[in-house]
Motif scaffolding. Structure first.
Motif, PDB file in Angstrom:
ATOM      1  N   ILE A  71      19.890  33.130  21.153  1.00  0.00           N
ATOM      2  CA  ILE A  71      21.731  33.197  22.343  1.00  0.00           C
ATOM      3  C   ILE A  71      21.259  35.372  22.012  1.00  0.00           C
ATOM      4  N   GLU A  72      20.990  35.443  21.166  1.00  0.00           N
ATOM      5  CA  GLU A  72      21.177  37.287  20.687  1.00  0.00           C
ATOM      6  C   GLU A  72      20.262  37.928  21.726  1.00  0.00           C
ATOM      7  N   LEU A  73      19.587  37.044  21.973  1.00  0.00           N
ATOM      8  CA  LEU A  73      17.463  37.787  22.612  1.00  0.00           C
ATOM      9  C   LEU A  73      18.545  37.408  24.409  1.00  0.00           C
ATOM     10  N   TYR A  74      19.010  36.191  24.799  1.00  0.00           N
ATOM     11  CA  TYR A  74      18.844  36.062  25.989  1.00  0.00           C
ATOM     12  C   TYR A  74      20.221  37.385  26.640  1.00  0.00           C
ATOM     13  N   GLY A  75      21.191  37.543  25.690  1.00  0.00           N
ATOM     14  CA  GLY A  75      22.493  38.182  26.026  1.00  0.00           C
ATOM     15  C   GLY A  75      21.889  39.586  26.491  1.00  0.00           C
ATOM     16  N   GLU A  76      20.954  40.040  25.396  1.00  0.00           N
ATOM     17  CA  GLU A  76      20.136  41.622  25.587  1.00  0.00           C
ATOM     18  C   GLU A  76      19.338  41.316  26.777  1.00  0.00           C
ATOM     19  N   VAL A  77      18.879  40.259  27.407  1.00  0.00           N
ATOM     20  CA  VAL A  77      17.705  40.887  28.904  1.00  0.00           C
ATOM     21  C   VAL A  77      18.814  40.235  28.980  1.00  0.00           C
ATOM     22  N   MET A  78      19.556  39.905  29.753  1.00  0.00           N
ATOM     23  CA  MET A  78      21.166  39.649  30.641  1.00  0.00           C
ATOM     24  C   MET A  78      21.530  41.465  31.040  1.00  0.00           C
ATOM     25  N   LEU A  79      21.632  41.554  29.840  1.00  0.00           N
ATOM     26  CA  LEU A  79      22.540  43.236  30.127  1.00  0.00           C
ATOM     27  C   LEU A  79      21.023  43.966  30.448  1.00  0.00           C
ATOM     28  N   TYR A  80      19.687  44.381  30.062  1.00  0.00           N
ATOM     29  CA  TYR A  80      19.212  44.996  30.341  1.00  0.00           C
ATOM     30  C   TYR A  80      18.731  44.420  32.355  1.00  0.00           C
ATOM     31  N   LEU A  81      18.496  43.544  31.969  1.00  0.00           N
ATOM     32  CA  LEU A  81      18.055  42.561  33.458  1.00  0.00           C
ATOM     33  C   LEU A  81      19.119  43.410  34.708  1.00  0.00           C
ATOM     34  N   GLY A  82      20.924  43.542  34.720  1.00  0.00           N
ATOM     35  CA  GLY A  82      21.604  43.836  35.101  1.00  0.00           C
ATOM     36  C   GLY A  82      20.914  45.419  35.679  1.00  0.00           C
ATOM     37  N   ARG A  83      20.915  46.142  34.620  1.00  0.00           N
ATOM     38  CA  ARG A  83      21.125  47.826  33.965  1.00  0.00           C
ATOM     39  C   ARG A  83      19.346  48.331  35.409  1.00  0.00           C
ATOM     40  N   LEU A  84      18.593  46.785  35.304  1.00  0.00           N
ATOM     41  CA  LEU A  84      17.543  47.330  35.814  1.00  0.00           C
ATOM     42  C   LEU A  84      17.151  46.729  37.392  1.00  0.00           C
ATOM     43  N   ASN A  85      18.006  45.866  37.965  1.00  0.00           N
ATOM     44  CA  ASN A  85      18.252  45.396  39.093  1.00  0.00           C
ATOM     45  C   ASN A  85      19.617  47.082  39.267  1.00  0.00           C
ATOM     46  N   GLU A  86      20.203  47.358  38.434  1.00  0.00           N
ATOM     47  CA  GLU A  86      21.282  48.113  39.503  1.00  0.00           C
ATOM     48  C   GLU A  86      20.701  49.842  39.550  1.00  0.00           C
ATOM     49  N   ILE A  87      19.932  50.072  39.403  1.00  0.00           N
ATOM     50  CA  ILE A  87      19.150  51.462  38.952  1.00  0.00           C
ATOM     51  C   ILE A  87      18.156  50.980  40.049  1.00  0.00           C
ATOM     52  N   ALA A  88      17.180  50.327  40.617  1.00  0.00           N
ATOM     53  CA  ALA A  88      16.343  49.819  41.685  1.00  0.00           C
ATOM     54  C   ALA A  88      17.435  49.411  43.447  1.00  0.00           C
ATOM     55  N   TYR A  89      17.974  48.769  42.346  1.00  0.00           N
ATOM     56  CA  TYR A  89      18.967  49.182  44.392  1.00  0.00           C
ATOM     57  C   TYR A  89      19.154  50.999  44.419  1.00  0.00           C
ATOM     58  N   LYS A  90      19.599  51.502  43.688  1.00  0.00           N
ATOM     59  CA  LYS A  90      19.833  52.808  43.750  1.00  0.00           C
ATOM     60  C   LYS A  90      18.777  53.864  44.367  1.00  0.00           C
ATOM     61  N   ILE A  91      18.005  53.531  43.581  1.00  0.00           N
ATOM     62  CA  ILE A  91      16.799  54.788  44.371  1.00  0.00           C
ATOM     63  C   ILE A  91      16.303  54.433  45.678  1.00  0.00           C
ATOM     64  N   PRO A  92      16.472  55.636  46.095  1.00  0.00           N
ATOM     65  CA  PRO A  92      15.508  56.187  47.412  1.00  0.00           C
ATOM     66  C   PRO A  92      14.186  55.354  47.316  1.00  0.00           C
ATOM     67  N   ASN A  93      13.497  55.272  48.872  1.00  0.00           N
ATOM     68  CA  ASN A  93      12.081  54.604  48.858  1.00  0.00           C
ATOM     69  C   ASN A  93      11.891  53.700  47.851  1.00  0.00           C
ATOM     70  N   LYS A  94      12.146  52.589  47.613  1.00  0.00           N
ATOM     71  CA  LYS A  94      12.579  51.530  46.859  1.00  0.00           C
ATOM     72  C   LYS A  94      10.894  51.603  46.378  1.00  0.00           C
ATOM     73  N   GLU A  95       9.812  51.056  47.763  1.00  0.00           N
ATOM     74  CA  GLU A  95       8.600  50.646  48.218  1.00  0.00           C
ATOM     75  C   GLU A  95       8.473  51.340  47.390  1.00  0.00           C
ATOM     76  N   GLN A  96       8.196  52.861  47.191  1.00  0.00           N
ATOM     77  CA  GLN A  96       7.095  53.596  46.508  1.00  0.00           C
ATOM     78  C   GLN A  96       7.004  53.035  45.119  1.00  0.00           C
ATOM     79  N   PHE A  97       8.417  53.245  44.397  1.00  0.00           N
ATOM     80  CA  PHE A  97       8.166  51.626  43.213  1.00  0.00           C
ATOM     81  C   PHE A  97       7.991  50.470  42.776  1.00  0.00           C
ATOM     82  N   ILE A  98       7.921  49.924  43.912  1.00  0.00           N
ATOM     83  CA  ILE A  98       7.411  48.860  44.035  1.00  0.00           C
ATOM     84  C   ILE A  98       5.816  49.017  43.864  1.00  0.00           C
ATOM     85  N   LYS A  99       5.346  49.166  44.804  1.00  0.00           N
ATOM     86  CA  LYS A  99       3.947  49.714  44.369  1.00  0.00           C
ATOM     87  C   LYS A  99       3.184  50.043  43.296  1.00  0.00           C
ATOM     88  N   ALA A 100       3.975  50.395  42.835  1.00  0.00           N
ATOM     89  CA  ALA A 100       3.216  51.217  41.155  1.00  0.00           C
ATOM     90  C   ALA A 100       3.861  50.107  40.245  1.00  0.00           C
TER      91      ALA A 100
END
Length: 373
Positions: A35-64
């Motif tokens: 339960i504790e690890l699941y909560g942490e994963v959901m927290l970091y997943l939210g941060r990762l999705n948020e920064i992925a949404y904000k970055i310009p030219n995301k195709e560059q990052f996706i390929k990398a």
């Protein structure tokens, strides 16, 4: 102790056939650690999705990030190459190194699977996995493993003899049913699906790579992950012996909980690494943009150099003819851009290529390969 499958004997061979998911007798226990690890994963997943949404030219990052997952996942199978090899190979006239070709195949397989899910609108199914397997083993000696088909012969994986070939279609059908109709937590579900897939071992070759790709595809299909910018194989490779041990202990000890704890740790650490890397790469990109803007080029020249920078963050190794082609400019103009980038410490000449003059954005490659503590 929970029983996770049954053995069937044909001749003198004892095959292990896993029970359908989810775990039962008893059901998966979501203990405090999970339960504790699941909560942490959901927290970091939210941060990762948020920064992925904000970055310009995301195709560059996706390929990398696809490249990183391809390299790590392949390395687990003893297939070793580097980020530099992956980016350099398409620009050379030489024959592709076998290991590099296998990793390039993996990248194409990921892109193909995502195309089937997004553009073709197909559900994640045996059809998608078989088609992806065809691409994965399309060259580099993979042709010997019957690409795009489930195995027709018995195999041994360590102490495990997976299900006989005739059982594979029905076992994979059970996995499909679980993926699409079970109401378990999606993060947990992807971990259980991975261990089930590896236990069935449906192909002659490529099971580990397809099984790890299945994790990312499930998270994307369920909309838990917005883009393929997660590379769980990063953690699996760092803890390879424990990875295999935890997978095996599901069969030998019924320990789904131990596997899920390990799996959640893998997702958490991979998400933290991916998040930090995006930030570092974006900081580097902004530094380069500032250097270009401070150089006081003409408006037209500045635009060309910013476009060139975008190209570099998609393919950080480039030649003068390729840059000229991509920008639709003359050879001399492309040559001047590269000279300017060398002067601004954005590019350096790649000394490894004697026949084709190549230039490398080494700081970008360093950012991709840097090992965080």
């Amino acid at each position: 102790m929970r029983t996770t499958g049954s053995y069937t004997t044909l001749g003198s061979t004892h095959y292990f056939i896993p029970f359908a998911l989810p775990p039962h007798d008893p059901p998966l226990h979501l203990n405090n650690t999970i339960i504790e690890l699941y909560g942490e994963v959901m927290l970091y997943l939210g941060r990762l999705n948020e920064i992925a949404y904000k970055i310009p030219n995301k195709e560059q990052f996706i390929k990398a990030y696809i490249i990183k997952e391809a390299i790590f996942s392949s390395a687990i199978e003893g297939i070793h190459t580097t980020v530099l090899d992956i980016y350099t190979q398409p620009l050379l006239d030489t024959k592709v190194n076998k290991n590099t070709q296998l990793v390039l195949n993996y990248m194409k397989a990921v892109e193909h699977a995502l195309f089937l899910l997004h553009s073709e609108g197909l559900p994640l199914s045996s059809r998608v996995l078989l088609s992806t397997h065809t691409i994965l083993l399309s060259s580099g000696e993979g042709e010997k493993a019957n690409p795009g088909n489930y195995r027709k012969q018995t195999v041994r994986v360590g102490n495990l003899i997976p299900a006989p070939p005739e059982e594979i279609p029905s076992l994979m059908s059970q996995l499909e049913q679980y993926i699409h109709y079970d109401t378990s937590l999606e993060i947990i579900k992807s971990g259980l699906a991975h261990v089930y897939f590896e236990t069935v071992h449906p192909f002659l070759d490529g099971n580990g790579r397809i099984g790890r790709l299945l994790i990312v595809l499930m998270l994307i299909q369920s909309k838990m992950l917005s883009e393929p910018i997660l590379y769980p194989s990063y953690y699996f490779k760092k803890h390879q012996l424990e990875y295999y041990q935890k997978l095996d202990e599901v069969r030998t000890k019924g320990d789904y909980e131990g596997w899920i704890i390990f799996y959640l740790k893998a997702l958490k650490e991979s998400m933290i690494d991916a998040y930090r890397r995006i930030n570092d790469i974006d900081t580097l990109r902004n530094t380069y943009i500032e250097r270009i803007n401070n150089h006081r080029f003409s408006a037209k020249a500045n635009i060309l150099r910013l476009k060139s920078l975008t190209l570099l963050f998609g393919s950080p190794i480039i030649s003068i003819p390729l840059l000229a082609e991509e920008l639709a400019v003359s050879y001399n103009t492309a040559n001047q851009i590269i000279k300017d980038f060398i002067a601004m410490d954005i590019l350096e000449e790649n000394r490894t290529s004697k026949r084709n003059k190549l230039f490398t954005c080494q700081q970008y490659l360093n950012a991709l390969e840097h090992e965080y503590e």
